[in-house]
Every structure is written in C-alpha cells, then in structure tokens.
Design a protein around this motif. Structure first.
Motif, PDB file in Angstrom:
ATOM      1  N   GLU A   1       0.878  -1.165   0.000  1.00 56.07           N
ATOM      2  CA  GLU A   1       0.000   0.000   0.000  1.00 56.07           C
ATOM      3  C   GLU A   1       0.917   1.217   0.000  1.00 56.07           C
ATOM      4  O   GLU A   1       1.762   1.372   0.886  1.00 56.07           O
ATOM      5  CB  GLU A   1      -0.902   0.038   1.224  1.00 56.07           C
ATOM      6  N   ILE A   2       0.773   2.039  -1.018  1.00 57.80           N
ATOM      7  CA  ILE A   2       1.618   3.224  -1.150  1.00 57.80           C
ATOM      8  C   ILE A   2       1.267   4.221  -0.053  1.00 57.80           C
ATOM      9  O   ILE A   2       0.094   4.528   0.171  1.00 57.80           O
ATOM     10  CB  ILE A   2       1.448   3.871  -2.537  1.00 57.80           C
ATOM     11  N   THR A   3       2.289   4.720   0.647  1.00 58.08           N
ATOM     12  CA  THR A   3       2.080   5.707   1.706  1.00 58.08           C
ATOM     13  C   THR A   3       2.606   7.080   1.331  1.00 58.08           C
ATOM     14  O   THR A   3       2.180   8.082   1.892  1.00 58.08           O
ATOM     15  CB  THR A   3       2.755   5.260   3.018  1.00 58.08           C
ATOM     16  N   LYS A   4       3.555   7.128   0.367  1.00 56.77           N
ATOM     17  CA  LYS A   4       4.153   8.408  -0.019  1.00 56.77           C
ATOM     18  C   LYS A   4       4.788   8.251  -1.398  1.00 56.77           C
ATOM     19  O   LYS A   4       5.302   7.181  -1.728  1.00 56.77           O
ATOM     20  CB  LYS A   4       5.223   8.800   1.008  1.00 56.77           C
ATOM     21  N   ILE A   5       4.770   9.326  -2.182  1.00 58.17           N
ATOM     22  CA  ILE A   5       5.452   9.357  -3.479  1.00 58.17           C
ATOM     23  C   ILE A   5       6.180  10.688  -3.567  1.00 58.17           C
ATOM     24  O   ILE A   5       5.569  11.748  -3.364  1.00 58.17           O
ATOM     25  CB  ILE A   5       4.463   9.244  -4.658  1.00 58.17           C
TER      26      ILE A   5
END
Length: 113
Positions: A30-34
């Motif tokens: 699950e992406i939390t930051k980009i």
C-alpha cells in the motif's frame, strides 16, 4: 500505462529478490508516499504464505516505478478507478470474453540490500 494516477493508499505489486539466496517474491504494497520518483509502501500480507525475502508484513520499503509489476484495478480507491476507466474499457473491448483485473508490465527486479 502511465503511473501518474497512483497516489498514497493505492496498492501495487513489486517483485523483490533476496540477494543472499536468490529467492524472489511478488509482494503487494500500500503506497504511503510518493516523492521524486520514489514510492514508499507498507508490505501487505496478501497471498503471502511464507516470507521468502526477509520482509515482514507491515514493514515499510521504498521502490521505484520500474519495480512495479502489477496495479490491481479493483483494489484501488475509486478516484484511481475513475482515472483509468477509459483504459480498462478500451482494453476489455466488446466480445473479448475476458476482463482485466490489473495492469501488468515487465518490471525490473528489485534487489534488496
């Protein structure tokens, strides 16, 4: 597929290799930051029967877009599904007899350090 629609809370699959014994595993994150082409994600326990690479469920890891192997459409937030809706309809086509469950690509293998 361009990765522009991805944002924190999206789910992606990354293939990761353990450098010690050459085992590899495809893990959902699950992406939390980009930021600046780097993705931060939390490892999910989806389809993981054993930890082959020394990465525990819930552990955070960074990766790049080249390492993303799959973007499962129906697991994404509604905003993402709306952003790629035209691509899905175009790919499914009329009378093709199958549906798309995710976008897949030839991704680079991420080697854990």
């Amino acid at each position: 597929m361009p990765l522009r629609p991805l944002f924190p809370s999206c789910t992606v699959r990354v293939i990761i290799q353990n450098p010690d014994d050459k085992c590899a595993e495809a893990v959902y994150f699950e992406i939390t930051k980009i930021k600046d082409g780097t993705f931060w994600g939390i490892a999910q326990d989806t389809y993981r029967l054993h930890d082959w690479i020394g990465l525990t469920d819930g552990q955070q890891m960074t990766f790049r877009k080249e390492h993303i192997n799959e973007i499962p459409i129906v697991w994404q937030p509604k905003a993402f599904q709306k952003a790629v809706g035209g691509l899905v309809a175009q790919a499914n086509g009329k009378g093709k007899g199958y549906g798309i469950t995710g976008f897949r690509g030839v991704a680079g293998l991420y080697r854990r350090k």
